[in-house]
Design an enzyme around this catalytic site. Structure first.
Site, short mmCIF file in Angstrom:
data_model
loop_
_atom_site.label_atom_id
_atom_site.label_comp_id
_atom_site.label_asym_id
_atom_site.label_seq_id
_atom_site.Cartn_x
_atom_site.Cartn_y
_atom_site.Cartn_z
N LYS A 1 0.81 -1.22 0.00
CA LYS A 1 0.00 0.00 0.00
C LYS A 1 0.84 1.28 0.00
O LYS A 1 0.57 2.20 -0.77
CB LYS A 1 -0.91 -0.08 1.23
CG LYS A 1 -1.39 1.19 1.83
CD LYS A 1 -2.25 0.90 3.05
CE LYS A 1 -1.44 0.66 4.31
NZ LYS A 1 -0.84 1.88 4.86
N ARG B 1 -7.36 3.92 10.74
CA ARG B 1 -7.12 2.51 11.03
C ARG B 1 -8.27 1.87 11.80
O ARG B 1 -8.29 0.65 11.97
CB ARG B 1 -5.87 2.36 11.90
CG ARG B 1 -4.57 2.51 11.17
CD ARG B 1 -3.41 2.26 12.13
NE ARG B 1 -2.17 2.82 11.64
CZ ARG B 1 -1.32 2.15 10.87
NH1 ARG B 1 -1.58 0.93 10.51
NH2 ARG B 1 -0.22 2.74 10.46
N ARG C 1 11.57 -12.41 4.38
CA ARG C 1 12.83 -11.69 4.54
C ARG C 1 13.78 -12.56 5.36
O ARG C 1 13.52 -12.82 6.53
CB ARG C 1 12.57 -10.39 5.28
CG ARG C 1 13.04 -9.20 4.53
CD ARG C 1 12.72 -7.90 5.15
NE ARG C 1 12.05 -7.95 6.44
CZ ARG C 1 11.97 -6.90 7.25
NH1 ARG C 1 12.53 -5.78 6.93
NH2 ARG C 1 11.33 -6.98 8.39
N ARG D 1 14.76 -12.66 11.18
CA ARG D 1 14.74 -11.81 12.39
C ARG D 1 13.47 -12.18 13.16
O ARG D 1 12.47 -12.58 12.54
CB ARG D 1 14.73 -10.34 12.01
CG ARG D 1 16.07 -9.94 11.45
CD ARG D 1 16.19 -8.47 11.10
NE ARG D 1 17.56 -8.21 10.70
CZ ARG D 1 18.07 -8.51 9.50
NH1 ARG D 1 17.31 -9.05 8.58
NH2 ARG D 1 19.33 -8.27 9.22
N ARG E 1 0.44 -9.90 13.66
CA ARG E 1 0.28 -8.56 13.08
C ARG E 1 -0.95 -8.53 12.16
O ARG E 1 -1.70 -7.56 12.14
CB ARG E 1 1.51 -8.17 12.27
CG ARG E 1 2.66 -7.72 13.14
CD ARG E 1 3.96 -7.66 12.34
NE ARG E 1 3.96 -6.59 11.34
CZ ARG E 1 4.89 -6.49 10.39
NH1 ARG E 1 5.86 -7.36 10.30
NH2 ARG E 1 4.86 -5.49 9.54
#
Ligand SMILES: [Zn+2]
Length: 215
Positions: free
Chosen positions: A13, A88, A127, A160, A171
């Protein structure tokens, strides 16, 4: 054109919002940038916001709304804008509508970058880096030839802690609880524009432009 950009973390986004703002020459407004600018300028609102930020707390909705209203009243939004990262929550969306109504304006479209959960989790947990030589890898653009193994040195690839699938799922859950209801809010107002957020960034950008009917 007055736009809002919606989408889960990892939906792309932010990148698309910045690119579109440049293309159609409207102001790109992210709450992070708004807050940082107000703090730097030392305005009343900036000082209020800074107290919360320094304490590691969320800046209250009314301060965020006041910051956007300040821009509106200064005429900075008159040539159009893209709000990125705000609202949000439903209360934020309602407060924003009330503010725009006071100003005699409103939202033209809420662009939703639609990406399914599986893809989001792949992207956010994609990642990785090599535990031996630190080489970085990224889904989907730059994946190792053999899963979990560094192309360069054969070392083990690791994530990580923030990028672990469990943390990523969490999340995503927060997004669904807090932010997904505002998709329905804008759908009911007939301003929601869902755009499939898969494919290359160029593909997605073309879909957005077509959806908004801009060159
Ligand atoms: Zn390596």
């Amino acid at each position: 054109m007055n736009l809002i950009f919606l989408g889960a973390p990892g939906s792309g986004k932010g990148t698309q919002a910045v690119r579109l703002a440049e293309q159609i020459d409207v102001l790109h407004l992210s709450t992070g940038d708004l807050l940082r600018a107000a703090v730097k300028q030392g305005t009343d609102l900036g000082r209020k916001a800074e107290k919360f930020m320094k304490a590691g707390e969320l800046v209250p909705d009314d301060i965020l709304i006041d910051l956007i209203e300040e821009k509106q009243n200064a005429g900075d939004l008159n040539s159009g804008f893209i709000l990125d990262g705000f609202p949000r929550t439903i209360p934020q969306a309602e407060a924003l509508d009330a503010m725009f109504e006071r100003a005699g304006t409103g939202i033209d479209k809420a662009v939703l970058l639609d990406v399914d959960d599986e893809e989001i989790i792949k992207r956010l947990s994609g990642r990785m880096y090599c535990s031996e030589c630190q080489a970085g890898y990224n889904y989907p653009a730059n994946m190792p030839k053999v899963e979990g193994v560094c192309d360069r040195c054969g070392g083990k690839l690791v994530r990580r802690p923030d990028d672990e699938p469990e943390v990523v799922k969490n999340r995503l859950d927060v997004y669904k609880k807090q932010t997904q209801p505002i998709e329905d809010y804008y759908r009911k107002q007939s301003v929601l524009l869902p755009i499939p957020g898969v494919g290359t960034p160029d593909d997605i950008f073309d879909r957005i432009r077509k959806g908004l009917d801009v060159a």
